[in-house]
Design an enzyme around this catalytic site. Structure first.
Site, PDB file in Angstrom:
ATOM      1  N   CYS A   1      -8.655   3.523   7.744  1.00  0.00           N
ATOM      2  CA  CYS A   1     -10.092   3.260   7.315  1.00  0.00           C
ATOM      3  C   CYS A   1     -10.872   2.641   8.488  1.00  0.00           C
ATOM      4  CB  CYS A   1      -9.980   1.876   6.224  1.00  0.00           C
ATOM      5  SG  CYS A   1      -9.729   0.405   7.098  1.00  0.00           S
TER       6      CYS A   1
ATOM      7  N   GLU B   1       0.798  -1.187  -0.107  1.00  0.00           N
ATOM      8  CA  GLU B   1      -0.071  -0.112   0.192  1.00  0.00           C
ATOM      9  C   GLU B   1       0.800   1.393   0.112  1.00  0.00           C
ATOM     10  OE1 GLU B   1      -3.152   2.269   2.621  1.00  0.00           O
ATOM     11  OE2 GLU B   1      -3.037   0.233   3.029  1.00  0.00           O
TER      12      GLU B   1
END
Length: 316
Positions: A200, A131
């Site tokens: 998140c 990521e």
């Protein structure tokens, strides 16, 4: 032989998040639409059980685009990819589907927006994680500076301290990240942060459930893969929240039973890429050895769902 009583605290939420669920569906729907093999660049999510299951259905996992034939579809993993990857796929006229989690894509858009405003980016993340590589690869070399710890903030060298913004990896420890953000703001008062937290909802929710469960448990197991950032953070969060012993396990076979001798309670959770069937497997392993009472520790409910790309919803 009488089994010893054991209270099993089961964290909720746990396991699959919406981004992981979407990425797995994308691979399955691609195989259904185009037939096998379908190529996937990197592990679609960080879980061997999931990857092996998709491989059995016809997915071929590769490290780079060069390992894919140009006449078969290729899927990019949920962690996101540098801009150079879809650009190269388009240049080679390949059919590709981007399974990047929409919440990671949000960070990509954010980074580009700040860069378009002339700001240099600082990314809080783990070096080498897919990521982090994908997010830093949205901008030219040197435009995104990586910091992993509070100590890194003191040594980072920026172009202009008054023209900075920061983004974060979505799977970090909420508490650790808050400390790093505080250090960034102390050193660079003008730095601009995201409109909404980059970490998140699923990472935050799973960490909050662990914080609620950990002080009540003699030990805690996190079901997840060793290369799963969010799973490793859950182990750390559990230990910091007061659990005397926290262990990461991929399957029930990985449980260190000697380390759990004499316990009266155990907390169980799972990282965002771990399927519920592996949690059930771990619970069954405890039921085989103890007289288990299960208590749910629920701190949030989740009803998030992400649509798969339109190309997979259209007929072949």
């Amino acid at each position: 032989m009488t089994k010893s009583p054991l209270t099993l605290y089961l964290a909720a939420p746990r396991g699959f998040c919406a981004g992981v669920d979407r990425a797995i569906k994308i691979v399955e729907m691609a195989i259904e639409k185009w037939g096998a093999p379908v190529y996937v660049r990197h592990e679609i999510v960080h879980n061997r059980f999931v990857v092996d299951g998709l491989r059995a259905k016809g997915a071929v996992f590769v490290e780079e685009l060069d390992d894919c034939p140009v006449d078969r579809p290729v899927i990019f993993s949920a962690h996101g990819v540098p801009k150079s990857v879809p650009n190269e796929a388009a240049r080679r006229d390949m059919v590709y589907v981007d399974a990047t989690c929409p919440l990671v894509s949000k960070v990509h858009v954010e980074a580009q927006r700040h860069a378009d405003s002339g700001l240099q980016m600082i990314m809080i993340g783990h070096e080498g994680h897919p990521e982090t590589i994908g997010t830093m690869g949205q901008l030219p070399d040197g435009e995104v500076l990586l910091v992993e710890t509070v100590d890194d903030v003191a040594s980072v060298r920026v172009r202009d301290p008054d023209r900075l913004a920061y983004v974060t990896q979505t799977t970090l420890s909420v508490d650790d990240t808050a400390d790093i953000v505080a250090a960034l703001r102390a050193r660079f008062p003008a730095i601009i942060g995201p409109h909404k937290e980059d970490i998140c909802y699923a990472t935050t929710n799973r960490q909050e459930a662990v914080k609620a469960m950990a002080p009540r448990a003699d030990a805690m197991l996190v079901v997840g893969a060793p290369n799963s950032s969010n799973s490793r953070r859950l182990v750390e969060v559990g230990a910091r929240a007061g659990c005397p012993y926290a262990q990461l396990v991929q399957r029930a076979d990985d449980i260190d039973w000697r380390a759990l001798e004499g316990i009266g309670s155990i907390g169980i959770t799972a990282g965002a890429s771990a399927p519920e069937t592996l949690v059930d497997e771990v619970i069954d392993a405890f039921r085989a050895r103890f007289d288990v009472t299960v208590e749910l520790v629920e701190t949030a409910t989740e009803n998030v769902e992400f649509k798969v790309p339109r190309v997979l919803r259209q007929p072949a």
